[in-house]
Design an enzyme around this catalytic site. Sequence first.
Site, mmCIF file in Angstrom:
data_model
loop_
_atom_site.group_PDB
_atom_site.id
_atom_site.type_symbol
_atom_site.label_atom_id
_atom_site.label_comp_id
_atom_site.label_asym_id
_atom_site.label_seq_id
_atom_site.Cartn_x
_atom_site.Cartn_y
_atom_site.Cartn_z
ATOM 1 N N GLU A 11 0.845 -1.201 0.000
ATOM 2 C CA GLU A 11 0.000 0.000 0.000
ATOM 3 C C GLU A 11 0.883 1.255 0.000
ATOM 4 O O GLU A 11 0.790 2.108 0.907
ATOM 5 C CB GLU A 11 -1.005 -0.024 1.167
ATOM 6 N N GLU A 66 -4.822 -8.811 -0.750
ATOM 7 C CA GLU A 66 -5.657 -8.584 0.445
ATOM 8 C C GLU A 66 -7.097 -8.480 -0.025
ATOM 9 O O GLU A 66 -7.418 -7.624 -0.853
ATOM 10 C CB GLU A 66 -5.242 -7.314 1.194
HETATM 11 O O1 AHR Z 1 -5.172 -6.358 6.652
HETATM 12 C C1 AHR Z 1 -5.134 -5.242 7.471
HETATM 13 C C2 AHR Z 1 -4.489 -4.050 6.807
HETATM 14 O O2 AHR Z 1 -5.278 -3.616 5.745
HETATM 15 C C3 AHR Z 1 -3.155 -4.285 6.167
HETATM 16 O O3 AHR Z 1 -2.098 -4.201 7.069
HETATM 17 C C4 AHR Z 1 -3.057 -3.199 5.165
HETATM 18 O O4 AHR Z 1 -2.253 -3.536 4.058
HETATM 19 C C5 AHR Z 1 -4.512 -2.943 4.791
HETATM 20 O O5 AHR Z 1 -4.819 -1.608 4.805
#
Ligand code: AHR
Length: 533
Positions: free
Chosen positions: A211, A335
């Site tokens: 991110e 994710e």
């Molecule tokens: O999964 C939780 C968080 O969500 C992670 O650390 C981040 O990459 C995302 O914003």
Amino acid sequence: MIRRDFLHTALGAAALAALPRASAASRAYIDLDPTRPGATISPLMHGHFIEHLGGVIYDGVWVGEDSRIPNVGGIRKALVDALKPLHPPVIRWPGGCFADSYNWRDGVGPRASRPTRTNFWMDVEGLAKQAGGPQKFEPNAFGTNEFMRLCRMTGAEPYFAGNVRSLPAKDFYEWIDYCNAPAGSTTLAKLREQTGDHDPFNVHFWGVGNESWGCGGEMTPEEYSTAFRRYTAWTPGMGVPLNFIASGPNGDEIEWTQRFFAALAAKNKDLVERVWGWALHYYCGTAGESPIEFSNDEWYELLAKANRMESIIERHWGALGINDPKHHVKLAVDEWGAWHNVGTEPHPAYIFAQQSSMRDALVSGLTLDTFQRHPEKVGMANAAQLINCLHGLFLAYEDKFTVTPNYHVFAMYAAHQGAAKVAAQIDTEFRSVAGQVPLPELSGSASIANKTLTLTLVNTRHDAQMERTIRLRGASAKSVKATILANSDLHAHNTFEAPRTVEPRSETLTASGAEFTVRIAPASVTKLEIELV
Ligand code: AHR
């Protein structure tokens, strides 16, 4: 009136039972042509993610070698045992946002002398109020070698997320050296051996930050493009192909994708091929009070939000094609999942841990089916996160442990791993949900491996069983086995006290031939394993 759609969606789960052939002209169908297999469904689409966040690593994965909790080399035994049948293809570690504040050197060498550091998440509400603990002050007991231990035990490929925000590129190169240098060759290979591993780990998957538009450095796409080049230039290969995964967009933010690749190609268009995977993050969020308190409307709202994954994949695939017309770069949705309100975590320090209900199981089914309909686009995906966090497969607290409904969906869908996609044309109606793309009432995906045709289906209707006639083109069924995950309570979930409230059941259908009819239970995920003649 049921409309014909060619969205390559499939069936849903339910109290499946083969029916005698109906004679009504208004029958609804699912057409499958296993004689025309498509691209291979990469097993990596069924990947996982663990981060040093709340109760994921400490207590979730790592209980320590001296723990009274049954463990294998410090790793929770119940977790290892439960993971094996899923054939977990890949696990991403150590973050998430944590990755960009992590120094891998803190987690190697003798465990007793590893430093304690502040954890990236220590100031988050919920954790800030805690006096201490490994969630807040990182003890580094679980580091590179321990993560590799988990991967070896479960058969998963490791996927390391490197630190781009707070460590120089040199540390990234040296982490690769530590992991992949031949035994005895470099000082870092010797350090690896002193930490317990003589042989190189041969790690292929390397995330270049996380991110980078946010917690990974608040960069612009152009700044990140420069960082990506610097961190991946002249990395030590040592005969191990390195698959770099670049930090992609937040959900549907197409501009990040367009501008990153434009900047990379402007420097040198061949650089685009240095990206193996484009890390897309999409959390469908929540709807309702909590993961286990929601109305019927909120049931559909969350499912419709999850269903957005399809358009996000298609739009970003189109954007990638501008600078990568041959589509060398694949999407790595590293994710994804639901993100509910707090209140159901097993311990207040286990921030972001949440219960998962039947509704989340359908989110899992919808999402995995979406990936499986796009095997040429999705190279990897990682549910966030494996245990004690967000869209988890497990919940644990000390010696208590349970699988969630999501776990069962992953187990059911494992049959698709490595199989060839089969296009499924599914008759379905669509439900309008405010602000969302219409939600198919029935959707799914299909694949074939050897003589087994696997069809997974999600019936999103909370109140209606469905009936579909399955027509096989150029093939005939010898036998059909159904696995059904359904519950009359939409809010049903597993707890430490009642861990089997939601679990699938299997039945062999009295179905065969080129055409047969099945019933699909309301609010369900179903797998049909069709053995072909
Ligand atoms: O999964 C939780 C968080 O969500 C992670 O650390 C981040 O990459 C995302 O914003």
